[in-house]
Design a protein around this motif. Structure first.
Motif, PDB file in Angstrom:
ATOM      1  N   PHE A 623       0.894  -1.286  -0.149  1.00 29.94           N
ATOM      2  CA  PHE A 623      -0.044  -0.030  -0.181  1.00 29.94           C
ATOM      3  C   PHE A 623       0.702   1.263   0.014  1.00 29.94           C
ATOM      4  CE2 PHE A 623       0.457  -1.572   4.295  1.00 29.94           C
ATOM      5  CZ  PHE A 623       1.162  -0.416   4.939  1.00 29.94           C
ATOM      6  N   ARG A 624       2.335   1.279   0.006  1.00 32.58           N
ATOM      7  CA  ARG A 624       3.113   2.428   0.047  1.00 32.58           C
ATOM      8  C   ARG A 624       3.690   2.560  -1.386  1.00 32.58           C
ATOM      9  NH1 ARG A 624       6.774   3.009   5.231  1.00 32.58           N
ATOM     10  NH2 ARG A 624       6.157   5.004   4.864  1.00 32.58           N
ATOM     11  N   GLY A 625       4.296   3.715  -1.577  1.00 35.49           N
ATOM     12  CA  GLY A 625       4.875   4.231  -2.657  1.00 35.49           C
ATOM     13  C   GLY A 625       5.039   5.834  -2.774  1.00 35.49           C
ATOM     14  N   PRO A 626       5.635   6.064  -3.671  1.00 40.97           N
ATOM     15  CA  PRO A 626       6.135   7.799  -3.588  1.00 40.97           C
ATOM     16  C   PRO A 626       4.859   8.841  -3.613  1.00 40.97           C
ATOM     17  CG  PRO A 626       7.351   6.530  -5.503  1.00 40.97           C
ATOM     18  CD  PRO A 626       6.327   5.571  -4.848  1.00 40.97           C
ATOM     19  N   ASN A 627       4.912   9.773  -2.621  1.00 44.04           N
ATOM     20  CA  ASN A 627       3.761  10.698  -2.547  1.00 44.04           C
ATOM     21  C   ASN A 627       2.489   9.960  -2.105  1.00 44.04           C
ATOM     22  OD1 ASN A 627       5.417  12.790  -3.724  1.00 44.04           O
ATOM     23  ND2 ASN A 627       4.610  12.067  -5.786  1.00 44.04           N
ATOM     24  N   ASP A 844      10.435  11.758   0.158  1.00 44.80           N
ATOM     25  CA  ASP A 844       9.419  10.987   1.035  1.00 44.80           C
ATOM     26  C   ASP A 844       9.902   9.460   1.046  1.00 44.80           C
ATOM     27  OD1 ASP A 844       8.367   9.815  -1.330  1.00 44.80           O
ATOM     28  OD2 ASP A 844       6.365  10.602  -1.123  1.00 44.80           O
ATOM     29  N   PRO A 845       9.249   8.735   1.664  1.00 36.40           N
ATOM     30  CA  PRO A 845       9.736   7.188   1.850  1.00 36.40           C
ATOM     31  C   PRO A 845      10.128   6.481   0.241  1.00 36.40           C
ATOM     32  CG  PRO A 845       8.104   7.545   3.558  1.00 36.40           C
ATOM     33  CD  PRO A 845       8.261   8.752   2.745  1.00 36.40           C
ATOM     34  N   GLY A 846       9.040   7.130  -0.443  1.00 27.07           N
ATOM     35  CA  GLY A 846       9.423   6.234  -1.762  1.00 27.07           C
ATOM     36  C   GLY A 846      10.686   6.699  -2.497  1.00 27.07           C
ATOM     37  N   TRP A 847      11.396   7.504  -2.172  1.00 29.44           N
ATOM     38  CA  TRP A 847      12.816   7.833  -2.729  1.00 29.44           C
ATOM     39  C   TRP A 847      13.755   6.974  -2.055  1.00 29.44           C
ATOM     40  CZ3 TRP A 847      13.845  12.350  -5.702  1.00 29.44           C
ATOM     41  CH2 TRP A 847      12.942  13.292  -6.074  1.00 29.44           C
ATOM     42  N   THR A 848      13.485   6.269  -0.879  1.00 33.89           N
ATOM     43  CA  THR A 848      14.505   5.682  -0.229  1.00 33.89           C
ATOM     44  C   THR A 848      15.637   4.673  -1.058  1.00 33.89           C
ATOM     45  OG1 THR A 848      13.138   5.484   1.596  1.00 33.89           O
ATOM     46  CG2 THR A 848      14.767   3.733   1.360  1.00 33.89           C
ATOM     47  N   PRO A 849      15.011   3.756  -1.971  1.00 34.74           N
ATOM     48  CA  PRO A 849      16.252   3.277  -3.052  1.00 34.74           C
ATOM     49  C   PRO A 849      16.927   3.981  -3.872  1.00 34.74           C
ATOM     50  CG  PRO A 849      13.862   2.485  -3.227  1.00 34.74           C
ATOM     51  CD  PRO A 849      13.748   3.564  -2.306  1.00 34.74           C
ATOM     52  N   LEU A 850      16.446   5.184  -3.902  1.00 35.71           N
ATOM     53  CA  LEU A 850      17.708   6.123  -4.625  1.00 35.71           C
ATOM     54  C   LEU A 850      18.851   6.667  -3.900  1.00 35.71           C
ATOM     55  CD1 LEU A 850      14.949   8.579  -6.623  1.00 35.71           C
ATOM     56  CD2 LEU A 850      15.907   6.412  -7.264  1.00 35.71           C
ATOM     57  N   PHE A 851      18.895   6.588  -2.753  1.00 39.18           N
ATOM     58  CA  PHE A 851      19.734   6.885  -1.583  1.00 39.18           C
ATOM     59  C   PHE A 851      20.901   6.037  -1.822  1.00 39.18           C
ATOM     60  CE2 PHE A 851      17.947  10.197   1.426  1.00 39.18           C
ATOM     61  CZ  PHE A 851      16.860  10.634   0.589  1.00 39.18           C
ATOM     62  N   VAL A 852      20.622   4.495  -2.001  1.00 40.24           N
ATOM     63  CA  VAL A 852      21.447   3.644  -1.975  1.00 40.24           C
ATOM     64  C   VAL A 852      22.777   3.973  -2.842  1.00 40.24           C
ATOM     65  CG1 VAL A 852      22.116   0.870  -2.381  1.00 40.24           C
ATOM     66  CG2 VAL A 852      19.946   1.820  -1.331  1.00 40.24           C
ATOM     67  N   ASN A 853      22.497   4.403  -4.279  1.00 38.48           N
ATOM     68  CA  ASN A 853      23.453   4.411  -5.362  1.00 38.48           C
ATOM     69  C   ASN A 853      23.975   5.962  -4.948  1.00 38.48           C
ATOM     70  OD1 ASN A 853      23.356   2.013  -6.678  1.00 38.48           O
ATOM     71  ND2 ASN A 853      21.895   2.695  -7.906  1.00 38.48           N
ATOM     72  N   ALA A 854      23.385   6.926  -4.301  1.00 39.94           N
ATOM     73  CA  ALA A 854      23.848   8.259  -4.384  1.00 39.94           C
ATOM     74  C   ALA A 854      25.106   8.410  -3.300  1.00 39.94           C
ATOM     75  CB  ALA A 854      22.782   8.894  -3.957  1.00 39.94           C
ATOM     76  N   ALA A 855      25.961   9.134  -3.943  1.00 40.98           N
ATOM     77  CA  ALA A 855      26.973   9.343  -3.144  1.00 40.98           C
ATOM     78  C   ALA A 855      27.009  10.532  -2.086  1.00 40.98           C
ATOM     79  CB  ALA A 855      28.211   9.828  -3.967  1.00 40.98           C
ATOM     80  N   GLY A 856      25.982  11.117  -2.158  1.00 36.94           N
ATOM     81  CA  GLY A 856      25.325  12.225  -1.317  1.00 36.94           C
ATOM     82  C   GLY A 856      24.055  12.698  -1.792  1.00 36.94           C
ATOM     83  N   ILE A 857      23.315  13.524  -0.988  1.00 38.33           N
ATOM     84  CA  ILE A 857      22.048  14.145  -1.032  1.00 38.33           C
ATOM     85  C   ILE A 857      21.853  15.713  -0.920  1.00 38.33           C
ATOM     86  CG2 ILE A 857      19.502  13.830  -0.419  1.00 38.33           C
ATOM     87  CD1 ILE A 857      21.664  10.906   0.376  1.00 38.33           C
ATOM     88  N   VAL A 858      21.207  16.375  -1.521  1.00 38.67           N
ATOM     89  CA  VAL A 858      21.103  17.803  -1.431  1.00 38.67           C
ATOM     90  C   VAL A 858      19.589  17.958  -1.565  1.00 38.67           C
ATOM     91  CG1 VAL A 858      21.719  19.988  -2.310  1.00 38.67           C
ATOM     92  CG2 VAL A 858      23.442  18.370  -2.181  1.00 38.67           C
ATOM     93  N   LEU A 859      19.054  18.502  -0.734  1.00 39.35           N
ATOM     94  CA  LEU A 859      17.497  18.970  -0.665  1.00 39.35           C
ATOM     95  C   LEU A 859      17.310  20.393  -0.192  1.00 39.35           C
ATOM     96  CD1 LEU A 859      16.484  15.804   1.528  1.00 39.35           C
ATOM     97  CD2 LEU A 859      16.564  15.887  -0.944  1.00 39.35           C
ATOM     98  N   GLU A 860      16.292  20.966  -0.898  1.00 45.71           N
ATOM     99  CA  GLU A 860      16.202  22.221  -0.988  1.00 45.71           C
ATOM    100  C   GLU A 860      15.502  22.462   0.400  1.00 45.71           C
ATOM    101  OE1 GLU A 860      13.886  23.648  -4.137  1.00 45.71           O
ATOM    102  OE2 GLU A 860      15.120  23.558  -5.507  1.00 45.71           O
ATOM    103  N   GLN A 866      13.513  15.220   9.228  1.00 46.78           N
ATOM    104  CA  GLN A 866      12.534  14.850   8.087  1.00 46.78           C
ATOM    105  C   GLN A 866      13.141  13.315   7.616  1.00 46.78           C
ATOM    106  OE1 GLN A 866      12.259  16.966   4.337  1.00 46.78           O
ATOM    107  NE2 GLN A 866      10.053  17.604   4.978  1.00 46.78           N
ATOM    108  N   HIS A 867      12.179  12.927   6.652  1.00 50.78           N
ATOM    109  CA  HIS A 867      12.631  11.661   6.282  1.00 50.78           C
ATOM    110  C   HIS A 867      13.867  11.348   5.452  1.00 50.78           C
ATOM    111  CE1 HIS A 867      12.337   7.733   3.737  1.00 50.78           C
ATOM    112  NE2 HIS A 867      12.654   8.651   2.706  1.00 50.78           N
ATOM    113  N   GLY A 868      14.354  12.535   4.543  1.00 53.58           N
ATOM    114  CA  GLY A 868      15.526  12.371   3.855  1.00 53.58           C
ATOM    115  C   GLY A 868      16.754  12.224   4.687  1.00 53.58           C
ATOM    116  N   ALA A 869      16.756  13.322   5.871  1.00 52.04           N
ATOM    117  CA  ALA A 869      17.706  13.044   6.708  1.00 52.04           C
ATOM    118  C   ALA A 869      18.096  11.857   7.533  1.00 52.04           C
ATOM    119  CB  ALA A 869      17.592  14.347   7.956  1.00 52.04           C
ATOM    120  N   LEU A 870      16.883  11.274   7.939  1.00 56.64           N
ATOM    121  CA  LEU A 870      17.052  10.078   8.610  1.00 56.64           C
ATOM    122  C   LEU A 870      17.420   9.052   7.835  1.00 56.64           C
ATOM    123  CD1 LEU A 870      13.346  10.214  10.267  1.00 56.64           C
ATOM    124  CD2 LEU A 870      15.550  10.688  11.458  1.00 56.64           C
TER     125      LEU A 870
END
Length: 916
Positions: A623-627, A844-860, A866-870
């Protein structure tokens, strides 16, 4: 033949209303402004019909066929398109004016030069300006500003060549490139041309009916230079700037420009450039204050006629007469929902976008999703305070409008700007920076301090309402294992209740109301108190070690990292295991065709072991997913492609250089437990050791609960989504909707009574309900601001002194990284490859798999909670938040360095993007 009676040519003074597809955006606006009595210099429009013979001739050439083939290629290169458009422009040299075209042009020009004509000249220069007016130009969502050619100082003798040049500019590479970027068909090359009496201007420029720098609806901005306005339009000079407060007609800012060059008409045609060696013409302004206010009045009239913010080109002739040369909609402003607006000149209110602050959602929710969240907010506040609020009152504390929910900050400004900024810090660093820079005085009239009796009543309702949750929190600190078992029993009861309500509810509104109260009860009475228990335990532990050596305090911080039981992290790990399991069955190459893979899953043609794992994942997380807070958003269980696209991110992982997510998680768990063991070994006092053991057990058990509350709320919402789609399908069969998904454009009131809803035309209702969503879609790149006031003003943070190419934010996950940028607006837009730096507005939680490959994350947007930081901290990736307009500051392939400790992103160089 008079111009207004000929479909190939229209006078600007025509009494008819030509189709914008004939006269283009600019021509249509000038005709409308002339009819409204605004001071538009006379002229005429050569319509798309005038140029149709040229287009037919051009489309019969080999150059056109080559251009069509290039545009139709899967990924045409810029080099190929440059070549094909250059060939097309060369082919236009063979185009000649036919006898009817020459006659029509000559007759229109003679009438324009006839002083006795109703559309006679306003000056005796005899010169004209020739400008493009394509049907796709000067629209609300696309201005095409500066893309087509335009000419000033044109005589009758060289008019034909100027018209031809404007027509040919519609085939240029920059036009084709702009169309591709904005979603227009590059093969649609129809163009109209405006020929207008040129004003022999003493000063000219542009004006905006809102302030484009801060989005303020009540501020008109005027840019001015001497001579013709082309220097201001092209940006080749620093113009004078005037800002006028429209309601009071008061000049609030007056800033001189450099005005280093100016352009002047020549009587014999063309123009001449003048240079000011001393700068700024001896300090003189190109406008008087009275003239600036007069331009402000004119641009307000245009805005009233068009009903949208506009920018105009204006000119003051040598006789002191003001002329309107053209008008078009502003394309990059933020359209504030009407429900949030106050009247011009009325006390302003200040709003914070909680949808962005709390959930990182930068798209408006659907109508049905917004209603679900509005009811959830009302129920949360009722259970917290015992009071039921309205979320539709513009002066209330919480408002849900335009697919967002807002907090009326004006109502709590009495708490103090600094205190409010501090409270925002953990949610969104950028918002806190903005809050510290807000002009509080501007909102004082709408920020009356509430009465003592009202505060006391609210406090009493909160205290009595939270007696039970406080007991649950204390139980969580004192006996965490028992509290955990109690919570799991409550979750099981909640699941059974959901299933029961789903069986019995007869309509979407009844189901929505039926599942909402128990879901909020589970959140407020059972789950949230245990999160507070973890935070209380952590606070007490920090207090115990307040005076301890720094080594022990460092161990305590390490013991708080990577706490277990985070449902979002667990979902990411489960998705990784699923991806590897599928890879064992189909190989990495099997991920090349995700559509075929999805079909094999649906037809159960894959190994039984994988299918069992797939079913287990869908049972727990389907039942989960982006947005996912929006009922309209597709979930994993709805479309296998959604999960497969994210699983492919894990397959792209180079495990020879990057640690597997599961291994990394276990390593961080071991490091946490080891830090706790060392901390305990170094604590000699037996009483303190006993306290630390009890408190740490509570912190360890419930720290990961921060994300469990949303999990269960989304689970309840998914029941509403499923029923809504079922009803939508039935309404499609009955011919009342175009698709089942269109049901999310309806509100509860439109769906009462199940399939037998009384409203006759649900399509029209859906279209009406989504008006604001379409308005937002027409202003791409505007984005939702974290703070905005009731006249559209968007406060900004105080400027920071960063070096060249260095952008400062807040580091919420430490570490350093270096890699090429990958800018994403939504999940699935493009893959994030190993080593790339993910840059986004929010996640949001739907972005979680993208963090695995990313060397780092920048958010406006975002803060440390918040979720991204956690997730970034859990994965050990540097993460920086609060960099304003980060997605616009960098682009794909640009090499950057992140410093999570300093909170900086430094642009190093540009490299080709390895995108796939």
């Amino acid at each position: 033949m008079r111009p207004e009676s000929n479909e190939a040519l229209y006078s600007l003074a025509t009494t008819r209303t030509p189709d914008p597809a004939q006269v283009g955006g600019k021509g249509s606006a000038l005709i409308e402004m002339t009819r409204a009595g605004l001071p538009v210099p006379p002229g005429f429009v050569l319509t798309t019909g005038f140029f149709r013979p040229w287009l037919e001739e051009l489309r019969a050439t080999a150059e056109w066929n080559a251009f069509v083939a290039a545009v139709g290629a899967d990924e045409p290169s810029d080099e190929e398109l440059r070549k094909r458009t250059a060939d097309l422009e060369a082919a236009c040299e063979d185009l000649s004016f036919s006898e009817p075209q020459q006659r029509q042009l000559s007759e229109a020009l003679e009438e324009l030069r006839d002083p006795e004509s109703p559309s006679g000249p306003v000056s005796g220069s005899g010169l004209v300006a020739v400008r493009s007016s394509a049907p796709q130009e000067d629209l609300v969502g696309a201005s095409f500003a500066g893309v087509y050619e335009s000419f000033v100082g044109i005589t009758a003798g060289n008019l034909r060549e100027a018209v031809r040049a404007v027509f040919v500019s519609g085939l240029a590479f920059k036009v084709v490139s702009y169309k591709r970027r904005r979603g227009f068909d590059p093969l649609q090359v129809e163009i109209a041309v405006v020929v207008q009496q040129q004003v022999d201007s003493e000063s000219a420029g542009v004006a905006f009916s809102l302030n484009p720098q801060n989005n303020d609806y009540d501020e008109a901005v005027v840019h001015a230079n001497w001579g013709l306005g082309e220097t201001v339009v092209s940006g080749s000079v620093g113009p004078d700037r005037f800002i006028v407060d429209k309601p009071s007609e008061r000049l609030v800012e007056k800033k001189p420009g450099t005005k280093e060059t100016s352009l002047w008409s020549r009587p014999e045609g063309g123009s001449v450039q003048a240079h000011d060696e001393h700068g700024n013409n001896g300090g003189r302004f190109a406008l008087t204050d009275r003239q600036a206010v007069q331009i402000s009045r004119m641009v307000q009239r245009v805005e009233t006629i068009t009903a949208v913010p506009v920018d105009v080109e204006w000119a003051y002739g040598s006789d002191g007469t003001l002329s309107l040369l053209q008008a078009r909609p502003v394309t990059t402003y933020f359209p504030l929902p009407a429900e949030l607006r106050t009247a011009p000149g009325a006390p302003r209110r200040l709003y914070a976008d909680s949808t962005l602050l709390e959930e990182g959602l930068h798209e408006p929710l659907s109508v049905l999703g917004s209603r679900w969240m509005a009811d959830a907010i009302v129920e949360m506040i009722r259970q917290a305070t015992g009071r039921r609020i309205s979320t539709q009152d513009g002066d209330g504390l919480v408002l849900t409008v335009g697919g967002r929910w807002y907090m009326n900050v004006s109502r709590v400004l009495w708490l103090g700007r600094q205190r409010l900024a501090t409270s925002l810090e953990a949610l969104d660093v950028h918002a806190a920076q903005v809050m510290r820079n807000v002009e509080v005085q501007r909102y004082r009239k709408a920020a009356a301090q509430p009465k003592v009796a009202k505060i006391a009543g609210l406090a009493w309702g909160t205290l009595t309402g939270f007696a039970g949750p406080v007991g649950t929190m204390l139980a969580g600190v004192a006996a965490p294992d028992r509290a955990r078992r109690r919570y799991e029993a409550a979750v099981e009861r909640h699941r059974r209740q959901l299933a029961e309500v789903a069986r019995q509810a007869r309509s979407v509104p009844e189901l929505g109301d039926g599942v909402l109260m128990p879901a909020v009860h589970l959140l407020m009475r059972e789950g949230l108190p245990l999160t507070y228990a973890a935070e209380a335990a952590k606070a007490l532990l920090r207090l115990l070690y307040l005076g301890a050596p720094s080594r022990q305090r460092q161990l305590l911080d390490a013991a708080f990292r990577s706490m277990p039981h985070n449902i979002t992290i667990e979902m990411g790990l489960a998705l990784y295991r699923l991806a590897r399991s599928l890879e064992e069955s189909v190989g990495e190459e099997g991920y090349a065709d995700l559509t075929a893979l999805a079909r094999r899953i649906e037809t159960r043609e894959l190994p039984e072991q994988f299918l069992r794992e797939w079913d287990a994942f869908m049972d727990r997380y389907g039942f989960r997913g982006p947005n996912e807070l929006d009922l309209a958003s597709v979930r994993y269980a709805d479309d296998p492609m959604l999960a497969l696209e994210q699983m492919r991110q894990y397959v792209l992982l180079d495990e020879s250089t990057q640690e597997r997510p599961g291994h990394a998680y276990e390593r961080r768990q071991r490091e946490r437990r080891e830090a706790y063991r060392k901390l305990l070994d170094g604590t000699r006092n037996p009483v303190t050791r006993w306290l630390v053991t009890r408190l740490y057990r509570a912190a360890e058990t419930f720290s990961g609960f921060r994300e469990i509350h949303k999990y269960h709320l989304v689970m309840a919402g998914y029941e509403v989504r499923r029923r809504a789609l079922q009803v939508g399908g039935e309404l499609v069969e009955r011919g009342r909707l175009d698709s089942a998904e269109q049901v999310f454009d309806l509100d509860y009131e439109n769906l009462h009574g199940g399939f037998d809803v009384s409203e006759p035309d649900l399509r029209a209702r859906a279209h009406s309900n989504t008006r604001y969503r379409r308005e937002i879609a027409r202003t791409p790149g505007a984005g939702f601001p974290v703070l905005v006031d009731s006249r559209g003003n968007i406060p900004r943070p105080a400027s920071t002194a960063a070096g060249p190419g260095v952008f400062s934010g807040e580091g919420v996950s430490t570490g350093t990284a270096r890699g090429p940028v990958k800018v994403l607006s939504h999940v699935g837009e493009k893959p994030v490859l190993p080593g790339e730096v993910l840059v986004a507005r929010a996640t949001d939680p739907g972005w979680t798999p993208l963090f695995v490959n990313a060397a780092g994350i920048v958010l406006e947007t975002g803060g440390s909670f918040q979720h991204g930081a956690l997730v970034a901290r859990e994965y050990g990736k540097p993460c920086i938040v609060g960099i304003d307009k980060a997605t616009q500051q960098v682009s794909d392939g640009q090499l950057v360095e992140l410093d999570g400790e300093a909170g900086t992103m430094t642009c190093v160089a540009r490299t080709p993007s390895p995108g796939r």
